[in-house]
Motif scaffolding. Structure first.
Motif, short mmCIF file in Angstrom:
data_model
loop_
_atom_site.label_atom_id
_atom_site.label_comp_id
_atom_site.label_asym_id
_atom_site.label_seq_id
_atom_site.Cartn_x
_atom_site.Cartn_y
_atom_site.Cartn_z
N ASN A 186 0.81 -1.23 0.00
CA ASN A 186 0.00 0.00 0.00
C ASN A 186 0.84 1.27 0.00
O ASN A 186 0.45 2.30 0.56
CB ASN A 186 -0.97 0.01 1.19
CG ASN A 186 -1.93 -1.15 1.15
OD1 ASN A 186 -2.51 -1.46 0.11
ND2 ASN A 186 -2.10 -1.82 2.28
N THR A 187 2.02 1.18 -0.60
CA THR A 187 2.88 2.35 -0.73
C THR A 187 3.24 2.57 -2.18
O THR A 187 3.08 1.70 -3.03
CB THR A 187 4.18 2.19 0.09
OG1 THR A 187 4.93 1.09 -0.44
CG2 THR A 187 3.89 1.97 1.56
N GLN A 247 3.53 16.21 -1.41
CA GLN A 247 4.54 15.18 -1.66
C GLN A 247 5.94 15.70 -1.30
O GLN A 247 6.74 14.97 -0.71
CB GLN A 247 4.50 14.75 -3.12
CG GLN A 247 3.22 14.02 -3.51
CD GLN A 247 3.05 13.92 -5.02
OE1 GLN A 247 3.83 14.49 -5.79
NE2 GLN A 247 2.00 13.23 -5.45
N ASN A 294 2.26 6.75 1.33
CA ASN A 294 1.00 6.02 1.38
C ASN A 294 0.23 6.22 0.07
O ASN A 294 0.08 7.35 -0.40
CB ASN A 294 0.17 6.53 2.56
CG ASN A 294 -1.13 5.78 2.73
OD1 ASN A 294 -2.03 5.90 1.90
ND2 ASN A 294 -1.24 5.03 3.80
N LYS A 295 -0.23 5.12 -0.52
CA LYS A 295 -0.91 5.20 -1.82
C LYS A 295 -2.16 6.07 -1.78
O LYS A 295 -2.49 6.75 -2.75
CB LYS A 295 -1.32 3.79 -2.28
CG LYS A 295 -0.30 3.08 -3.14
CD LYS A 295 -0.88 1.77 -3.66
CE LYS A 295 0.12 1.05 -4.55
NZ LYS A 295 -0.42 -0.23 -5.06
N GLN A 296 -2.87 6.04 -0.66
CA GLN A 296 -4.14 6.74 -0.59
C GLN A 296 -4.01 8.24 -0.33
O GLN A 296 -4.69 9.05 -0.97
CB GLN A 296 -5.03 6.11 0.51
CG GLN A 296 -5.77 4.86 0.08
CD GLN A 296 -4.84 3.67 -0.13
OE1 GLN A 296 -3.99 3.39 0.71
NE2 GLN A 296 -4.99 2.98 -1.25
N ASN A 297 -3.14 8.59 0.60
CA ASN A 297 -3.11 10.01 1.02
C ASN A 297 -1.75 10.69 0.86
O ASN A 297 -1.59 11.84 1.26
CB ASN A 297 -3.58 10.12 2.47
CG ASN A 297 -2.74 9.29 3.43
OD1 ASN A 297 -1.60 8.95 3.14
ND2 ASN A 297 -3.31 8.97 4.59
N ASN A 298 -0.77 9.96 0.30
CA ASN A 298 0.57 10.52 0.06
C ASN A 298 1.33 10.89 1.33
O ASN A 298 2.30 11.64 1.28
CB ASN A 298 0.52 11.73 -0.87
CG ASN A 298 0.51 11.32 -2.34
OD1 ASN A 298 0.97 10.25 -2.70
ND2 ASN A 298 -0.02 12.18 -3.18
N GLU A 299 0.91 10.37 2.47
CA GLU A 299 1.67 10.62 3.69
C GLU A 299 2.95 9.78 3.67
O GLU A 299 2.97 8.66 3.17
CB GLU A 299 0.84 10.30 4.93
CG GLU A 299 -0.26 11.32 5.17
CD GLU A 299 -1.01 11.08 6.47
OE1 GLU A 299 -0.67 10.10 7.18
OE2 GLU A 299 -1.92 11.85 6.78
#
Length: 358
Positions: free
Chosen positions: A109-110, A121, A219-224
């Motif tokens: 998930n990254t 980013q 993180n794929k979802q929120n770019n954290e």
């Protein structure tokens, strides 16, 4: 693209080829990288072939990572540090036919990006590089090997340029006249660095030395930000190696291969984001000298890269891959333009730094 690998490499990690899917991944120019997916366990791994033309002693990389992993496990056990998977014989690498291979866990998930598209980013990537440096602040940097000696030694890079200029064919000097003049004119950057080099509050730290955006997992979802990867060049160095290279690679929307120099501009919002991200982790440990050199770090790294491209052109392009004969000269022009932009925007950029040091 599916590929096959030598059975001995896979067996060294207790893997059976018939249960694996193997694909080459990544955009890195140094090591060959593969994604290994196991249908038997549903686990995934990253397998890398270490480029021994660049890293002449791969064992030094393994030694460094072992020391750092042990320190972080003791001092920061919750930090995700991507260390190599051991072989079935408890080795950190596989040595086969004069090649070195190592396996790393795949983090689900990254994503690692090739191009920055948002300020967030930039913030998250800079924060992750700063976080790793902060966590290693108590680690004695001198215990690490230099996996690429003199990698960011500007004195050496200038000397290499001077030697290339002395030996270069006249046909190569003529089209590079302006860039040669700029390289000499900007030598004051080296002299300025030398005036700080031996200050007591300008320490060697554990630095990543290759802080391009693709060396951070988000993180794929929120770019954290999740963690830093590609740790082959982690070794002692000055803080400006990491921060300066982020300034060099994050603030312009175009890479060093862009030949339209009108496009080479500083994205102020991206600069602000990376400074905020980096200082959110590093502000508490930076010395007064380091704080003074924050913007200078960008000038230092951009100038060094311009010198390296120009030197390679004058030497006949033996190092950097090219698609046409003058590409390294164009890359040098690109970096000199970026350096000019740092000077042109200096007051605004320094104001951003000051605001984030409060």
């Amino acid at each position: 693209m599916e590929l096959s690998l030598d059975d001995h490499i896979l067996k060294a990690y207790g893997l059976q080829k018939e249960h694996l899917k193997i694909s080459q991944v990544g955009s890195g120019l140094i090591n060959r990288t593969y994604l290994i997916s196991s249908s038997a366990t549903t686990r995934q791994y990253i397998l890398q072939n270490i480029n021994t033309e660049v890293f002449r002693q791969p064992q030094l990389i393994a030694d460094n990572l072992r020391l750092i992993a042990a320190y972080l496990h003791l001092e920061h056990p919750d930090y995700l540090f991507i260390k190599p998977v051991k072989t079935t014989s408890d080795e950190e690498m596989v040595h086969l036919d004069n090649e070195y291979w190592r396996m790393l866990p795949f983090v689900a998930n990254t994503v690692s990006l090739d191009v920055l598209t948002t300020e967030k980013q930039a913030y998250e990537a800079a924060r992750q590089f700063g976080k790793l440096s902060r966590m290693l602040d108590g680690f004695e940097a001198h215990k690490l090997h230099a996996t690429i000696p003199d990698f960011h030694n500007l004195s050496l890079r200038y000397d290499q340029f001077a030697l290339a200029l002395k030996k270069a064919d006249h046909k190569l000097k003529v089209p590079a006249e302006e860039e040669i003049e700029r390289a000499i004119d900007y030598r004051h950057i080296l002299e300025y660095f030398n005036s700080f080099q031996h200050r007591q509050d300008f320490p060697d730290r554990v630095m990543h030395h290759d802080t391009k955006i693709s060396n951070v997992l988000l993180n794929k979802q929120n770019n954290e930000g999740i963690c830093v990867i590609d740790l082959d060049t982690i070794m002692p160095g000055k803080f400006l190696s990491d921060l300066g290279d982020m300034i060099r690679t994050y603030t312009c929307a175009f890479s060093e291969n862009e030949t339209d120099l009108s496009k080479i501009k500083i994205r102020i919002s991206y600069f602000e984001a990376l400074i905020k991200g980096y200082l959110s982790e590093m502000k508490s440990i930076l010395t007064e000298t380091e704080k003074e050199l924050i913007l200078f770090s960008g000038k230092y790294m951009v100038y060094m890269q311009a010198l390296r491209f120009l030197t390679d052109f004058l030497n006949g392009n033996p190092y950097y891959p090219i698609q046409y004969p003058q590409q390294n000269l164009d890359r040098a022009r690109n970096q000199f333009k970026l350096l000019q932009e740092l000077y042109h925007n200096e007051k605004e950029l320094q104001d951003i730094i000051e605001e984030n040091l409060i």
